[in-house]
Design a protein around this motif. Sequence first.
Motif, PDB file in Angstrom:
ATOM      1  N   PHE A 164      -3.446 -17.489  31.313  1.00  0.00           N
ATOM      2  CA  PHE A 164      -3.705 -17.478  32.750  1.00  0.00           C
ATOM      3  C   PHE A 164      -2.531 -16.911  33.544  1.00  0.00           C
ATOM      4  O   PHE A 164      -2.730 -16.289  34.589  1.00  0.00           O
ATOM      5  N   ASP A 209      -8.595 -22.319  34.829  1.00  0.00           N
ATOM      6  CA  ASP A 209      -7.270 -22.675  34.332  1.00  0.00           C
ATOM      7  C   ASP A 209      -7.152 -24.184  34.125  1.00  0.00           C
ATOM      8  O   ASP A 209      -6.706 -24.650  33.071  1.00  0.00           O
ATOM      9  N   VAL A 214      -0.063 -22.166  38.393  1.00  0.00           N
ATOM     10  CA  VAL A 214       0.077 -21.966  36.947  1.00  0.00           C
ATOM     11  C   VAL A 214       1.533 -21.667  36.592  1.00  0.00           C
ATOM     12  O   VAL A 214       2.050 -22.120  35.572  1.00  0.00           O
TER      13      VAL A 214
END
Length: 298
Positions: free
Chosen positions: A120, A193, A280
């Motif tokens: 991701f 994610d 992320v």
Amino acid sequence: MPDLPRLKPDPIPAIQPVPEYAATGDLAEVYARTRAGLEVPWMGVVAMAFAHFPRFYGTLWSALEPTAGTEPFIHACAELRACAENEASRLSPPPILPRLIDTGYEEREIDDIRACNEVFSAGNMLYLLMASLARLLLEGKDWRGGGKAGGPAQRRPVAPKPVLIEPHHADPTIAALYADIRHTLGLPFVNTDYRAFARWPSYFAPAWEDLKRAVVRDDYEHHVARVHDRAVVLAAGLPNPTRLSSDALREAAAADATCEEVLAVVRLFQWLLPGLALNVAFLRAQLVDDGAFGQLTR
């Protein structure tokens, strides 16, 4: 920088992603080209939501395809990722390795989490550039480009498709976690994610609590906005070898629905992806091993 301020659509439009298994005919072929062109193991939700408008998505991808995988595109993704990781570092992500080791995680398991995060960390940049270009064009801006696309960059190995814990797979603990994510981020769905990180509930629950504390900080939006702004500049500067115009993309969108309906979906993803990229990156920074793993496991 093109005049493209951050904008969360209100109300948030319903999205109707076309899953890979449901894509047939021309759309299945476009999906295969997308995965190959972006070198990803899955169709991101952003692309599948755009594909609900097949003429629009086919036109957008046909213009982006000659640039995807080239040196300018890979460089733009790397620069955007560096921006996201730099802004995430300013939120001071607390290390999580000691807590995972205390829980019983072994190094190979932590490496699996890192590998999932890498999918991701890399993939979100591709889709953020795509969404930024789509919004630029649908809002009547020119994609002037930055020269020729050039030759293809060295191809990277495609990572395996992550295992996702879908909402209907979730036990009450994960269901409550997903509800908290939706509420905190102001979204009606949980991004891919987070559904991948939930594969390790005893990791993701404390990681999300750390991230949530950052998300509610007063300066969080400032850092997200910097990622957004960089994405707009980088997207607008990508080569445009097919010379796709705003009028052409708007015409394609109008063949599927009203331009405003398509634009609302595009704006949603172009708004949420900078925050997702930052989040992320925050989770990735928590997993950095500064040598502590060996010390803690002796």
